[in-house]
Write an enzyme that holds these catalytic residues in place. Structure first.
Site, PDB file in Angstrom:
ATOM      1  N   LYS A  75       0.838  -1.198   0.000  1.00 25.19           N
ATOM      2  CA  LYS A  75       0.000   0.000   0.000  1.00 25.19           C
ATOM      3  C   LYS A  75       0.876   1.252   0.000  1.00 25.19           C
ATOM      4  O   LYS A  75       2.085   1.185   0.242  1.00 25.19           O
ATOM      5  CB  LYS A  75      -0.917  -0.010   1.233  1.00 25.19           C
ATOM      6  N   TYR A 323      13.737  30.493   7.311  1.00 25.54           N
ATOM      7  CA  TYR A 323      12.615  31.250   7.857  1.00 25.54           C
ATOM      8  C   TYR A 323      12.632  31.290   9.385  1.00 25.54           C
ATOM      9  O   TYR A 323      12.889  30.287  10.051  1.00 25.54           O
ATOM     10  CB  TYR A 323      11.296  30.624   7.405  1.00 25.54           C
TER      11      TYR A 323
END
Length: 462
Positions: A75, A323
């Protein structure tokens, strides 16, 4: 200042003034933009997938769980490793049973393995869908379905009747995890409805398995694992009674496939419970246990995440990084800019904690990980533009997924599955290096304690 509409290309002031405010009746639907982009060849950041390692891991796990059968869980694009390459590598180890969560994943897998169940030799099992999901395509493709509610059984029956195919189902029991599955009480109440299905002449469903998912198998010796298996065995006994009463119309009770083992259970319980072991994480060479490495389990990590240095610069003392300026260098140093950020799956939570490797030496990630890039404080280290950067390695070649999990306060499962679609997957098979690797393509958008022998029921594709 915003320009007036009359100055914008494609606008008509007259039409604007004559049209009342609000939505336009019978407005045309937006034009489709085409299928999603599923791969970005040529990107700087690459996930190199060692298919030889996957084959080795699958063979190692299959030997460990025998006489149970290994089902490889693929998956989430094979835990971020790339579905097509992983399926081929597992098949090279003799794996013929595969599991996914969702219906679209199951249909993609069928497109790879063959959509005609009369020809395809591999089992495909999926178990996560809602009451709006059309299961007809799954029925036609011979995909086996997990059934967790009475409503889901009715849904499967409708799909079987619409397709003219008998659907093989696995009943899921919630033995304590609290997720999908019948509670023991709900399962008892459900069994009469299941028995009614035997009266249908079309035989729309055949029960081939009963399953559960273990909550704490990664905590070796936890009594909850034994408790869950005991609940599962009680449900199995009830189901066998119903199947026997149906005289084979609902399935062969002697061939009922019982499965509960995930990666930690498959690698720690002896014997491994059931006739099937659903193994995901460890197929990719990652350990499900704290304090036990993949190497100690005989596994090899299959994914390396690599990038390159884009820029190197001298910065003075007091210079900040990224940042928020959460990092400020205390002395003159050098920064290296590296391609790769949280849009690629590199966790922002690891900012100011993570490390990467260049030329065999570790360097710290400083400042916040941005969407597309990150900064390293390399000091006087021998780093140059275009140097390869190992973001995720095997713990020796570069930081392992377990280290990144610790830096980001998460688990190694998440580290590999979060690697984004714009990161190119490059297959490196046995004896290959990056220069001779094969690039993976996308899937076509059209392809849509107390464990004993009671748990050793074997299934068949029949």
């Amino acid at each position: 200042m915003t320009a007036p509409d009359a100055a914008r290309p494609g606008t008509d002031p007259a039409a604007r003034t004559s049209t009342p405010p609000g939505p336009t009746p019978h407005a045309a639907a937006p034009s489709p933009v085409g299928p999603p982009v599923v791969s970005f060849p040529g990107t700087v950041v690459q996930a190199r997938i060692d298919t030889g390692a996957i084959t080795h891991n699958a063979a190692t796990i299959a030997a460990r769980v025998a006489p149970a059968t290994l089902l490889s869980v693929v998956k989430a694009d094979a835990y971020g490793h790339g579905l097509a390459a992983v399926v081929d590598a597992c098949r090279a180890a003799g794996v013929a049973d595969f599991g996914v969560a969702t219906v679209p994943e199951a249909l993609q897998l069928a497109a790879l393995l063959g959509e005609d169940p009369a020809v395809r030799r591999e089992r495909i099992l999926c178990w996560l869908y809602d009451d709006r999901t059309d299961l007809t395509a799954c029925a036609r493709a011979g995909i086996e379905l997990g059934v967790s509610t009475a409503g889901a059984l009715r849904q499967v029956i409708r799909a079987a009747e619409a397709s003219g195919r008998t659907v093989r189902v696995h009943l899921k029991i919630d033995t304590g995890l609290g997720r999908n599955g019948f509670t023991p009480e709900a399962f008892t109440a459900f069994l009469p409805e299941l028995a009614e299905a035997a009266a249908r002449t079309a035989g729309p469903v055949v029960v081939v398995g009963i399953m559960t998912h273990l909550a704490n198998a990664d905590v070796i010796g936890d009594p909850e694992t034994g408790n869950q298996l005991a609940v599962l065995d009680g449900a199995r006994e009830q189901l066998v009674s119903v199947l026997e009463s149906a005289g084979g119309a609902l399935g062969d009770p002697a061939a009922l496939l019982v499965h509960a083992a995930n990666s930690p259970a498959a690698l720690s319980l002896d014997p491994v419970p059931g006739g099937l072991a659903r193994v995901g994480l460890s197929t990719y060479g990652l350990s499900p246990f704290e304090g036990r490495t993949a190497a100690e389990l005989g596994l090899r990590p299959a994914m390396s995440l690599v990038s390159r240095v884009l820029a190197v610069k001298d910065v003075p003392a007091g210079h900040g990084a990224s940042y928020g300026l959460t990092y400020t260098c205390t002395e003159p140093t050098r920064f290296a800019l590296v391609a790769g950020g949280y849009a690629d799956g590199i966790p922002r939570a690891a900012s100011n904690r993570a490390q990467v490797s260049i030329r065999g030496r570790r360097y710290p990630v400083v400042g916040r990980v941005a969407m597309d890039q990150m900064i390293l404080d390399i000091g006087p280290g021998p780093v140059e533009i275009d140097d390869e950067v190992v973001i995720i390695g095997d713990g020796t070649t570069g930081p392992g997924a377990e280290e990144w999990a610790a830096w980001a306060d998460t688990v190694n499962y998440e580290i590999v599955t979060r690697i984004g679609p714009r990161v190119e997957r490059v297959v490196i098979g046995a004896g290959q290096d990056a220069t001779s690797a094969v690039r993976q393509g996308g899937i076509p958008s059209s392809a849509v304690a107390g464990v004993d022998d009671r748990f050793r029921g074997r299934g068949h594709r029949g």
